[in-house]
Design an enzyme around this catalytic site. Structure first.
Site, PDB file in Angstrom:
ATOM      1  CG  ASP A 125      12.017 -28.836  21.814  1.00 30.12           C
ATOM      2  OD1 ASP A 125      11.827 -27.736  21.266  1.00 30.12           O
ATOM      3  OD2 ASP A 125      12.409 -28.957  22.985  1.00 30.12           O
ATOM      4  CB  THR A 152      -0.924  -0.010   1.230  1.00 31.15           C
ATOM      5  OG1 THR A 152      -1.703  -1.204   1.233  1.00 31.15           O
ATOM      6  CG2 THR A 152      -1.856   1.193   1.215  1.00 31.15           C
ATOM      7  CG  HIS A 203      14.621 -28.491  27.862  1.00 30.52           C
ATOM      8  ND1 HIS A 203      13.914 -29.647  27.632  1.00 30.52           N
ATOM      9  CD2 HIS A 203      14.398 -27.697  26.777  1.00 30.52           C
ATOM     10  CE1 HIS A 203      13.300 -29.568  26.461  1.00 30.52           C
ATOM     11  NE2 HIS A 203      13.567 -28.374  25.919  1.00 30.52           N
ATOM     12  CD  GLU A 204      15.266 -23.750  26.951  1.00 28.11           C
ATOM     13  OE1 GLU A 204      15.736 -23.546  25.815  1.00 28.11           O
ATOM     14  OE2 GLU A 204      14.109 -24.176  27.138  1.00 28.11           O
TER      15      GLU A 204
END
Length: 636
Positions: free
Chosen positions: A493, A200, A415-416
């Site tokens: 995951d 636009t 985990h990370e």
């Protein structure tokens, strides 16, 4: 307007009289002035004080021995006649006024017939656009040549698209230059691209550079529930454009009216097809629309009718795609000029860290950074504010109000850390940008991989590395806490890893055993043709190949983390101390060096930050739909 007002008033008066006659029928000569309670009437009868009564339905008019009259209402007392006869009361019955059959039909059907007549009358008037009625008139917003302030310098990141439309500006300024050589400018230009890429804005810039009137309308403004209204609006819009030629007509989201005809039996199909037919006729060139250029925008060019795209109508398509790193830098500079920036702001670094962002998202990033600075009572926007805005846009807002135990935080940290370590050690993987155990959006923790450059494709090694890093979090939980203690935190995951493996086997031809073939059951085939139905034997082979690819990369992640278990412990405990680790701290940990815990506690959030974060938090589904190679890879 006066022509419509007189019949409208007449119809309303007739409706009012009919409703009054139907719902307020004439009653008997019931005298409300002499009304007495029904109990008093019964008591007077039993005391022989009543001489005669006239019964008219449920109304009772009577006379006492002393000559006075009274009226009352009979509440369905079935014993009233017996009471009156027992006490020698003279009874007279009033013959009810029974209306004729015609009047009964008139009273029952008159309101419905009048309502139908009114609806038909107005529908015909609206379809014809008669008199001064504006229902069938065009809803296009007109901006005169001196009102369009946008220029090409205000549109950044779409240089190729600007080159494609530059000749239209030249034609509108000097049409004789092309007419001498027999050249004709395209009567219609279709801008195709994802949402927020500046379609636009580019159309307005064309009108601003050419200094011509600009008509702007949305495709949905044409279509109404009444058949023929949309076609009337198309005719009226082109009639207005002819009077102001040369000019530009911009139709946004043209797929709302230009969908392929005959595709499905959706409601309103007849009205939409008539509107499309009228648009095709107006753009066909037979009406002499010289000097009128129609520019349309859509992100669904595949659903448009083929007649709309043929030469002579929308005979040119301009691709307005996502900006590259140079385009993002230009867009950021345009929007950054509107806010005061600190000296530490590096627009080039910010552009490198936002791959896959559209122009609208980049504008929102600058605005979010300004909001962060304003909430902290700063006078300028710093690089830290813009980094926070980017992290919020990519990973979601921080949820500092969520209370988690130290055990849960430590499991999230492992985990990370598993994601980050595997991602760092597999080949061709994007570098780790940041790790955090601060809950964001729908995730308890975030590992973000930021590509060093814009990527438009991905190799097999890179995709397998992504699958391995996706399993890094689950593998880390299993190594530290045991396979029976793994949590549901790896559900997203697993889903993404399986989706990647399936695409590698069935769509991208990256399976050594099955070879480069498309095994998709609905989207496969050539030139839009569907693939043949898949046999059970082939389906088993595909499932076996996907399982093999998933299992091999799971074992790959497990081997990497077992070999670097000390780094896994150090990174998890560092996350527990710092909550968020940047790429420099991650480099230190990957080299085997410890990171000292922070000396000062993390500053508490500013008042109102939590409410703001909850209001602007990304949903979990938005975090799940990350595509390989399309931008920052975020693992939760």
């Amino acid at each position: 307007m006066k022509k419509l007002l007189i019949p409208l008033l007449f119809i309303l008066v007739v409706i009012g009289i009919t409703m009054f006659a139907v719902f307020n029928p004439a009653s008997s000569a019931y005298n409300q002035q002499n009304e007495i309670p029904y109990s008093e009437f019964i008591e007077a009868v039993r005391n022989n004080a009543v001489t005669e009564v006239i019964i008219d339905g449920k109304y009772v008019d009577g006379r006492r021995h002393n000559g006075t009259v009274f009226s009352t209402y009979n509440p369905n007392d079935v014993r009233i006649i017996d009471e009156l006869l027992e006490h020698d009361v003279k009874i007279k019955g009033q013959k009810p006024q029974i209306p004729s059959t015609f009047m009964q039909l008139f009273e029952s059907w008159a309101p419905t017939l009048l309502l139908i007549a009114v609806m038909v009358y107005f529908m015909r008037k609206l379809q014809q656009g008669g008199g001064q009625n504006t229902f069938g008139k065009s809803r296009a917003k007109l901006m005169a040549e001196d009102q369009v302030k946008v220029r090409f310098k205000d549109v950044a990141g779409v240089e190729e698209a600007k080159e494609d439309v530059m000749e239209m500006v030249d034609f509108l300024k000097d049409p004789g230059k092309y007419e001498v050589l027999g050249g004709k400018i395209p009567s219609g230009v279709l801008m195709v691209g994802p949402p927020g890429t500046g379609k636009t804005l580019l159309a307005r810039a064309i009108a601003g550079e050419a200094e011509v009137p600009f008509f702007s309308i949305s495709g949905s403004d044409f279509v109404e529930m009444f058949v023929g209204v949309g076609a009337s609006r198309v005719r009226d819009m082109f009639e207005q454009a002819k009077k102001r030629a040369p000019c530009i007509i911009f139709i946004d989201e043209i797929d709302a009216v230009g969908r392929q005809r005959g595709a499905g039996n959706m409601g309103g199909a007849e009205e939409r097809e008539q509107t499309l037919n009228q648009l095709l006729v107006e753009m066909d060139g037979f009406s002499g629309n010289e000097g009128i250029i129609v520019i349309a925008a859509t992100n669904r060019a595949d659903v448009l009718d083929k007649a709309l795209l043929r030469p002579g109508r929308f005979d040119r398509q301009v691709q307005v795609g996502l900006p590259d790193i140079k385009g993002r830098e230009q867009i950021l500079k345009v929007h950054a000029d509107k806010v005061p920036l600190a000296d530490d702001v590096n627009i080039n670094d910010l552009a490198r860290g936002t791959p896959g962002f559209s122009g609208a998202e980049l504008a929102n990033l600058i605005n979010e950074g300004a909001l962060f600075a304003a909430r902290n009572n700063k006078r300028v926007v710093t690089m830290n504010d813009l980094d926070k805005a980017r992290d919020k846009t990519i990973m979601g807002a921080e949820k500092r109000t969520m209370i988690m135990s130290r055990e849960d935080l430590l499991m999230t940290a492992y985990h990370e850390a598993g994601h980050a370590i595997v991602g760092r050690l597999v080949p061709e993987h994007d570098p780790v940008y940041k790790i955090s155990i601060m809950p964001r959006g729908g995730a308890l923790g975030i590992t973000m991989f930021l590509p060093e450059r814009d990527q438009y494709s991905a190799s097999k090694d890179k995709l397998e590395g992504q699958i391995a890093s996706l399993f890094g979090g689950r593998v880390a939980e299993a190594l530290i806490y045991g396979k029976n203690k793994v949590t549901t935190g790896a559900s997203n995951d697993i889903q993404r890893a399986t989706h990647l493996a399936r695409n590698m086997v069935t769509k991208w031809g990256l399976s050594d055993r099955l070879g480069p073939m498309d095994y998709g059951d609905s989207e496969g085939g050539y030139m839009g043709l569907q693939s043949k139905p898949m046999s059970e034997q082939m389906a088993r082979l595909i499932d076996k190949e996907i399982r093999l690819m998933v299992d091999s990369n799971y074992l790959r992640a497990e081997t990497i983390l077992k070999e670097h278990i000390d780094i896994l412990h150090n990174m998890a405990h560092a996350l527990l101390d710092w909550e968020t680790l940047d790429k420099y701290q991650i480099d230190e940990l990957m080299q085997g060096r410890m990171i000292a815990p922070p000396e000062l506690e993390i500053e508490p959030p500013v008042d109102g930050e939590d409410e703001y974060a909850d209001e602007h938090a990304l949903s979990g589904s938005e975090l799940e739909h990350q595509k390989p190679g399309s931008g920052p890879l975020v693992l939760s």
